[in-house]
Design an enzyme around this catalytic site. Structure first.
Site, PDB file in Angstrom:
ATOM      1  N   HIS A 259       9.014   1.064   3.515  1.00 14.37           N
ATOM      2  CA  HIS A 259      10.089   1.132   4.500  1.00 14.37           C
ATOM      3  C   HIS A 259      10.975  -0.095   4.300  1.00 14.37           C
ATOM      4  O   HIS A 259      10.730  -0.915   3.397  1.00 14.37           O
ATOM      5  CB  HIS A 259       9.534   1.212   5.930  1.00 14.37           C
ATOM      6  CG  HIS A 259       8.525   0.144   6.232  1.00 14.37           C
ATOM      7  ND1 HIS A 259       8.850  -1.190   6.288  1.00 14.37           N
ATOM      8  CD2 HIS A 259       7.193   0.222   6.457  1.00 14.37           C
ATOM      9  CE1 HIS A 259       7.768  -1.891   6.556  1.00 14.37           C
ATOM     10  NE2 HIS A 259       6.739  -1.070   6.648  1.00 14.37           N
TER      11      HIS A 259
ATOM     12  N   SER B 214       7.013  -0.844  10.401  1.00 15.81           N
ATOM     13  CA  SER B 214       5.638  -0.642   9.963  1.00 15.81           C
ATOM     14  C   SER B 214       5.477   0.817   9.573  1.00 15.81           C
ATOM     15  O   SER B 214       6.088   1.699  10.198  1.00 15.81           O
ATOM     16  CB  SER B 214       4.684  -0.972  11.122  1.00 15.81           C
ATOM     17  OG  SER B 214       3.419  -0.404  10.883  1.00 15.81           O
ATOM     18  N   SER B 215       4.650   1.057   8.574  1.00  8.63           N
ATOM     19  CA  SER B 215       4.382   2.449   8.162  1.00  8.63           C
ATOM     20  C   SER B 215       3.788   3.220   9.331  1.00  8.63           C
ATOM     21  O   SER B 215       3.945   4.430   9.430  1.00  8.63           O
ATOM     22  CB  SER B 215       3.398   2.470   7.003  1.00  8.63           C
ATOM     23  OG  SER B 215       3.753   1.505   6.062  1.00  8.63           O
ATOM     24  N   ARG B 216       3.090   2.511  10.215  1.00 11.69           N
ATOM     25  CA  ARG B 216       2.386   3.194  11.311  1.00 11.69           C
ATOM     26  C   ARG B 216       3.326   3.618  12.438  1.00 11.69           C
ATOM     27  O   ARG B 216       2.932   4.407  13.301  1.00 11.69           O
ATOM     28  CB  ARG B 216       1.253   2.312  11.833  1.00 11.69           C
ATOM     29  CG  ARG B 216       0.168   2.148  10.777  1.00 11.69           C
ATOM     30  CD  ARG B 216      -1.049   1.380  11.242  1.00 11.69           C
ATOM     31  NE  ARG B 216      -2.110   1.478  10.265  1.00 11.69           N
ATOM     32  CZ  ARG B 216      -2.540   0.481   9.483  1.00 11.69           C
ATOM     33  NH1 ARG B 216      -1.992  -0.710   9.594  1.00 11.69           N
ATOM     34  NH2 ARG B 216      -3.508   0.662   8.602  1.00 11.69           N
TER      35      ARG B 216
ATOM     36  N   ASP C 185       2.801  -9.656   9.066  1.00 13.42           N
ATOM     37  CA  ASP C 185       1.349  -9.789   8.952  1.00 13.42           C
ATOM     38  C   ASP C 185       1.032 -11.282   8.868  1.00 13.42           C
ATOM     39  O   ASP C 185       0.606 -11.800   7.826  1.00 13.42           O
ATOM     40  CB  ASP C 185       0.849  -9.034   7.719  1.00 13.42           C
ATOM     41  CG  ASP C 185       1.136  -7.546   7.823  1.00 13.42           C
ATOM     42  OD1 ASP C 185       0.747  -6.933   8.823  1.00 13.42           O
ATOM     43  OD2 ASP C 185       1.780  -7.005   6.914  1.00 13.42           O
TER      44      ASP C 185
ATOM     45  N   GLY D  25      11.170  -2.857   5.642  1.00 13.03           N
ATOM     46  CA  GLY D  25      10.456  -4.143   5.606  1.00 13.03           C
ATOM     47  C   GLY D  25      10.011  -4.467   4.178  1.00 13.03           C
ATOM     48  O   GLY D  25      10.237  -5.577   3.679  1.00 13.03           O
ATOM     49  N   HIS D  26       9.373  -3.473   3.513  1.00 13.91           N
ATOM     50  CA  HIS D  26       8.940  -3.706   2.120  1.00 13.91           C
ATOM     51  C   HIS D  26      10.150  -3.949   1.216  1.00 13.91           C
ATOM     52  O   HIS D  26      10.112  -4.789   0.320  1.00 13.91           O
ATOM     53  CB  HIS D  26       8.210  -2.475   1.568  1.00 13.91           C
ATOM     54  CG  HIS D  26       6.944  -2.127   2.273  1.00 13.91           C
ATOM     55  ND1 HIS D  26       6.821  -1.014   3.082  1.00 13.91           N
ATOM     56  CD2 HIS D  26       5.735  -2.735   2.286  1.00 13.91           C
ATOM     57  CE1 HIS D  26       5.591  -0.951   3.557  1.00 13.91           C
ATOM     58  NE2 HIS D  26       4.918  -1.980   3.098  1.00 13.91           N
TER      59      HIS D  26
ATOM     60  N   GLN E 227      -2.394 -12.395   7.770  1.00 15.91           N
ATOM     61  CA  GLN E 227      -2.640 -12.078   6.353  1.00 15.91           C
ATOM     62  C   GLN E 227      -2.024 -13.145   5.449  1.00 15.91           C
ATOM     63  O   GLN E 227      -2.671 -13.647   4.532  1.00 15.91           O
ATOM     64  CB  GLN E 227      -2.058 -10.698   6.034  1.00 15.91           C
ATOM     65  CG  GLN E 227      -2.062 -10.369   4.549  1.00 15.91           C
ATOM     66  CD  GLN E 227      -1.741  -8.917   4.260  1.00 15.91           C
ATOM     67  OE1 GLN E 227      -2.612  -8.067   4.346  1.00 15.91           O
ATOM     68  NE2 GLN E 227      -0.514  -8.613   3.915  1.00 15.91           N
TER      69      GLN E 227
ATOM     70  N   MET F 186       0.850  -1.198   0.000  1.00 13.76           N
ATOM     71  CA  MET F 186       0.000   0.000   0.000  1.00 13.76           C
ATOM     72  C   MET F 186       0.882   1.243   0.000  1.00 13.76           C
ATOM     73  O   MET F 186       0.436   2.324   0.380  1.00 13.76           O
ATOM     74  CB  MET F 186      -0.937  -0.018   1.213  1.00 13.76           C
ATOM     75  CG  MET F 186      -1.903  -1.208   1.168  1.00 13.76           C
ATOM     76  SD  MET F 186      -3.411  -0.942   2.083  1.00 13.76           S
ATOM     77  CE  MET F 186      -2.770  -0.708   3.724  1.00 13.76           C
TER      78      MET F 186
HETATM   79  O1  PAF Z   1      -0.068  -5.836   3.516  1.00 14.01           O
HETATM   80  C1  PAF Z   1      -0.514  -4.901   2.821  1.00 14.01           C
HETATM   81  O2  PAF Z   1       0.118  -3.869   2.633  1.00 14.01           O
HETATM   82  C2  PAF Z   1      -1.899  -5.042   2.199  1.00 14.01           C
HETATM   83  O3  PAF Z   1      -2.766  -5.708   3.031  1.00 14.01           O
HETATM   84  C3  PAF Z   1      -1.868  -5.674   0.800  1.00 14.01           C
HETATM   85  C4  PAF Z   1      -1.399  -7.117   0.845  1.00 14.01           C
HETATM   86  C5  PAF Z   1      -0.971  -4.874  -0.128  1.00 14.01           C
HETATM   87  C6  PAF Z   1      -3.276  -5.678   0.202  1.00 14.01           C
HETATM   88  O4  PAF Z   1      -3.775  -4.399   0.060  1.00 14.01           O
END
Ligand code: PAF
Length: 282
Positions: free
Chosen positions: A34, A185-187, A150, A36-37, A153, A30
């Site tokens: 950061h 985390s972005s938060r 996550d 992590g991504h 998720q 989204m």
């Molecule tokens: O983990 C996230 O950033 C979101 O839940 C994802 C997997 C991109 C779906 O919008």
């Protein structure tokens, strides 16, 4: 790096890559990227010929009163970071393109989504599964990389992929942490100074479980109560849940053991943070 904003164009690019016989790894995000991504993008880069990263703040996974409107959006910054980490195609669709008037289909994974975060964020995982299923259909990746941070998720996505016979391999990538252990985390950017200091207790409490498990402790209630005590000792924290489940099925467990995920969600000030450890994996 190429930036694609239309679904039609992304599908065309995905079709060409498939015809050329190139392997595609996908990292859905989204934005607000950061470290992590970036570690997910590097992992994707190591595993495939082409890396596609999506940036889409998905409205359907936010509940009323959540931070959809204020979620950080900066595509230029995200593009620069993603490219440096190995992204070849940045896919950044518009909301109207992803959810045109008349679209009514949802992907709902039952059972696994009714607990942990799903119990306190009704509809959240329907939004996640629907958008991820759509993105898989558009990008047609061979594999997709998700962060273990996550944990629910990724378990839900694995279930969806298995149940719907989707031809995509799901890769779990380890949680990336700040030097004091706080999961990236972005938060985290929303935390005040004192909250940021208090937030370190989340991973301290999880590390405590890992060490108690290593020393032979198997009692779930006992370690959860010790974690509660540690977290509640910080001024700005409020526990939403702490639980121990099987990392794949998310079923409750009676005892600590290999592949048990101890997961938590805690408000630090007004910021809700999640984290977990999988025993035997850390
Ligand atoms: O983990 C996230 O950033 C979101 O839940 C994802 C997997 C991109 C779906 O919008």
């Amino acid at each position: 790096m190429e930036t694609v904003t239309s679904i039609v164009e992304m599908k065309r690019a995905a079709g060409s890559l498939r015809r050329e016989g190139r392997t595609v790894a996908f990292v859905p995000t989204m934005g607000a990227l950061h470290e992590g991504h970036l570690s997910l993008i590097r992992e994707a880069d190591a595993r495939a010929d082409v890396v596609v990263v999506s940036v889409f703040v998905n409205p359907t996974q936010f509940g009323p009163g959540e931070d959809f409107d204020t979620y950080q959006r900066d595509l230029k910054r995200d593009s620069e970071l993603a490219e440096a980490a190995g992204c070849d195609i940045m896919f950044a669709p518009e909301v109207d393109d992803m959810y045109p008037v008349g679209s009514v289909t949802q992907v709902c994974v039952s059972g696994l989504t009714g607990k942990l975060c799903g119990a306190v964020r009704p509809g959240h995982f329907d939004g996640v599964c629907t958008v991820v299923a759509k993105l898989f259909g558009i990008v047609r990746p061979h594999l997709a990389v998700f962060g273990q941070k996550d944990g629910q998720q990724v378990a839900v996505i694995e279930r969806m992929v298995a149940d719907l016979d989707m031809s995509v391999e799901i890769v779990r990538s380890p949680t990336i942490r700040e030097p004091d252990g706080l999961a990236m985390s972005s938060r985290n950017a929303n935390l005040s100074g004192v909250e940021r200091r208090d937030a370190a207790v989340l991973f301290e409490s999880l590390k405590h479980v890992v060490s108690r498990y290593g020393a032979g402790e198997r009692n779930v209630e006992r370690v959860v109560s010790e974690m509660r005590e540690m977290i509640e000792a910080r001024e700005t924290t409020e526990i939403q849940y702490i639980t121990a489940v099987d990392a794949s099925t998310l079923e409750d467990v009676d005892e600590l053991g290999e592949s048990v995920m101890v997961a938590l969600a805690v408000f630090v000030g007004t910021t809700r943070l999640i984290d977990n450890v999988v025993l035997g994996a850390e």
